[in-house]
Design an enzyme around this catalytic site. Structure first.
Site, PDB file in Angstrom:
ATOM      1  N   ASP A 188       0.440  -1.116  -0.059  1.00 11.51           N
ATOM      2  CA  ASP A 188      -0.050   0.432  -0.323  1.00 11.51           C
ATOM      3  C   ASP A 188       1.006   1.033   0.097  1.00 11.51           C
ATOM      4  O   ASP A 188       1.947   1.600   0.964  1.00 11.51           O
ATOM      5  CB  ASP A 188      -0.867   0.504   1.278  1.00 11.51           C
ATOM      6  CG  ASP A 188      -1.505   1.325   1.353  1.00 11.51           C
ATOM      7  OD1 ASP A 188      -2.619   1.702   0.456  1.00 11.51           O
ATOM      8  OD2 ASP A 188      -1.912   2.202   2.339  1.00 11.51           O
ATOM      9  N   GLU A 272      -1.649  -1.266  -5.493  1.00 15.11           N
ATOM     10  CA  GLU A 272      -3.107  -0.937  -6.423  1.00 15.11           C
ATOM     11  C   GLU A 272      -2.603  -0.734  -7.579  1.00 15.11           C
ATOM     12  O   GLU A 272      -1.577   0.360  -7.881  1.00 15.11           O
ATOM     13  CB  GLU A 272      -3.483   0.246  -4.940  1.00 15.11           C
ATOM     14  CG  GLU A 272      -4.872  -0.368  -5.047  1.00 15.11           C
ATOM     15  CD  GLU A 272      -5.034   0.641  -3.287  1.00 15.11           C
ATOM     16  OE1 GLU A 272      -6.485   1.430  -3.928  1.00 15.11           O
ATOM     17  OE2 GLU A 272      -4.898   0.977  -2.659  1.00 15.11           O
ATOM     18  N   CYS A 325     -11.925  -5.078   6.702  1.00 14.84           N
ATOM     19  CA  CYS A 325     -11.042  -5.440   7.763  1.00 14.84           C
ATOM     20  C   CYS A 325     -10.984  -6.275   7.571  1.00 14.84           C
ATOM     21  O   CYS A 325     -11.020  -7.470   6.676  1.00 14.84           O
ATOM     22  CB  CYS A 325     -12.463  -5.519   9.205  1.00 14.84           C
ATOM     23  SG  CYS A 325     -11.699  -6.492  10.688  1.00 14.84           S
ATOM     24  N   CYS A 328     -12.585  -9.965   9.948  1.00 11.01           N
ATOM     25  CA  CYS A 328     -12.988 -10.504   9.268  1.00 11.01           C
ATOM     26  C   CYS A 328     -14.066  -9.973   8.267  1.00 11.01           C
ATOM     27  O   CYS A 328     -15.547 -10.792   7.704  1.00 11.01           O
ATOM     28  CB  CYS A 328     -14.158 -10.488  10.275  1.00 11.01           C
ATOM     29  SG  CYS A 328     -14.580  -8.073  10.305  1.00 11.01           S
ATOM     30  N   CYS A 344     -12.693  -2.315  14.522  1.00 11.18           N
ATOM     31  CA  CYS A 344     -13.485  -2.779  13.345  1.00 11.18           C
ATOM     32  C   CYS A 344     -14.815  -3.356  15.097  1.00 11.18           C
ATOM     33  O   CYS A 344     -14.077  -4.112  15.735  1.00 11.18           O
ATOM     34  CB  CYS A 344     -13.114  -4.261  12.841  1.00 11.18           C
ATOM     35  SG  CYS A 344     -14.294  -5.330  11.856  1.00 11.18           S
ATOM     36  N   CYS A 347     -15.916  -7.486  14.991  1.00 12.88           N
ATOM     37  CA  CYS A 347     -15.140  -8.414  15.380  1.00 12.88           C
ATOM     38  C   CYS A 347     -13.852  -8.028  16.500  1.00 12.88           C
ATOM     39  O   CYS A 347     -13.819  -8.512  16.799  1.00 12.88           O
ATOM     40  CB  CYS A 347     -14.294  -8.676  14.354  1.00 12.88           C
ATOM     41  SG  CYS A 347     -12.813  -7.720  13.946  1.00 12.88           S
ATOM     42  N   ASP A 354      -2.937   1.352   6.946  1.00 14.80           N
ATOM     43  CA  ASP A 354      -2.278   1.072   5.985  1.00 14.80           C
ATOM     44  C   ASP A 354      -1.682  -0.105   6.157  1.00 14.80           C
ATOM     45  O   ASP A 354      -1.443  -0.918   5.097  1.00 14.80           O
ATOM     46  CB  ASP A 354      -1.247   2.420   5.986  1.00 14.80           C
ATOM     47  CG  ASP A 354      -1.242   4.005   5.926  1.00 14.80           C
ATOM     48  OD1 ASP A 354      -1.937   3.806   4.823  1.00 14.80           O
ATOM     49  OD2 ASP A 354      -0.139   4.864   6.767  1.00 14.80           O
TER      50      ASP A 354
END
Length: 369
Positions: A188, A272, A325, A328, A344, A347, A354
């Site tokens: 990333d 990406e 997330c 999960c 999150c 969960c 990042d």
């Protein structure tokens, strides 16, 4: 397993006064031919609604050389002039395929000064390079050896804004693929950290441009005070060019080391698909994004992966890697840029923004194989 690839080796050269004069004259002729060919192409399409082929452009070049106004085109090697027509044909093919923007006219001050010589435009003998129209070989500083037995297929000579001369020799080289590994990594990219890996490692952004920003600004102010056309203005412009060259060299060296490390250590690298051109439209971050040079990092990763038998996976730009997330799979709310950590709700996993994005990029890339 070894793979034969075309690889360019770039070396610093120190042409004599006569050679430099010949090269500068060639650069000017290359720029003239490009602009005239582009103008002729545009006029033909506007009047006749017809595209221009390389054969047509080459025939026009022959006719231009016969005119009194353009007789100077005969004073330089014809090879770089033909090559610029081929490059223009390639540029239009890329434009129509929506891989590049529309070709533009070349400026004497802003465009890259270069000329490309194919095999008929130079002599390679006993490790010495002699270009067409030159009596003596170029003084090349061999900072690294060429592959054993390699013979250049093309030579590109260029001069940067700092006044440095370079020769880029394209050769065929047999490169052995790296030993296979089970390691995969998601990357990333960002501004605070240039790259955050799915392993949790963060690679700091060197911010090369910002480190020399004050020096660059001073040199640019000094340039603006010089009289146009004066020798002092020329010297001031070269000083600005040297600072830009230092920034570019340091950035390129850093990206080469980072991309080589990622390719050597991992079988698969997931990144990406960012639209940098659109992102730099945001003036608040344009300078920092340009300095980070994410596009150049991706380019290096892709061609090195091809060389060494690795794989680069590109994840869709609209994938919400930051908000999902990685534990999960729940989709969270949009996060402002100043929020670097979040939790999150389903969960309860705490995430570094990042690192979580890098893990999601890797997972998405592997899933889309």
């Amino acid at each position: 397993m070894a793979k034969v690839v075309k690889r360019a080796y770039k070396f610093r050269i120190y042409p004599s006064t006569i050679q430099a004069s010949e090269l500068l004259r060639t650069f000017g002729c290359v720029r003239t031919v490009w602009n005239m060919a582009l103008d002729a192409r545009q006029r033909r399409y506007a009047i006749e609604s017809r595209s221009t082929t390389y054969v047509q452009a080459s025939a026009e070049l022959t006719e231009w050389k016969k005119t009194a106004e353009l007789t100077f085109l005969n004073e330089v090697s014809s090879v770089p002039l033909q090559q610029t027509l081929r490059h223009q044909q390639t540029a239009f093919a890329a434009f129509f395929a929506k891989r590049a923007r529309y070709p533009r006219f070349k400026s004497r001050k802003k465009s890259r000064a270069s000329a490309e010589y194919t095999r008929s435009g130079f002599r390679w003998r006993d490790g010495q390079l002699t270009l067409a129209k030159m009596a003596e070989p170029l003084d090349i500083r061999w900072s690294r050896p060429l592959p054993a037995g390699a013979t250049p297929s093309t030579v590109t000579v260029s001069r940067d804004s700092a006044g440095r001369w370079f020769a880029s020799l394209l050769v065929e080289e047999r490169i052995a693929e790296l030993t296979s590994t089970d390691n995969n990594v998601g990357v990333d990219v960002g501004l605070t950290s240039l790259a955050t890996l799915s392993t949790g490692e963060k690679i700091a952004n060197p911010r090369h441009e910002r480190a020399d920003r004050a020096k660059l600004a001073k040199a640019q102010r000094n340039l603006s005070r010089k009289v146009k056309g004066s020798n002092n203005r020329k010297k001031a412009r070269q000083k600005v060019g040297r600072i830009h060259a230092r920034i570019t060299d340091r950035r390129t060296d850093f990206l080469h080391k980072l991309s080589t490390r990622l390719i050597r250590e991992n079988q698969t690298v997931a990144i990406e698909d960012l639209t940098v051109r659109n992102m730099v439209a945001n003036h608040a971050f344009a300078r920092a994004i340009s300095d980070a040079s994410w596009r150049q990092l991706r380019f290096m990763l892709e061609y090195k992966a091809d060389w060494y038998g690795r794989e680069v996976l590109v994840v869709d730009r609209w994938y919400p890697s930051t908000r999902v997330c990685s534990h999960c799979g729940a989709l969270g709310d949009k996060l402002p840029l100043n929020v670097r950590k979040w939790k999150c709700r389903p969960c309860g996993t705490a995430h570094d923004r990042d690192v979580n994005a890098a893990r999601n990029i890797l997972a998405a890339g592997l899933a889309e194989r």
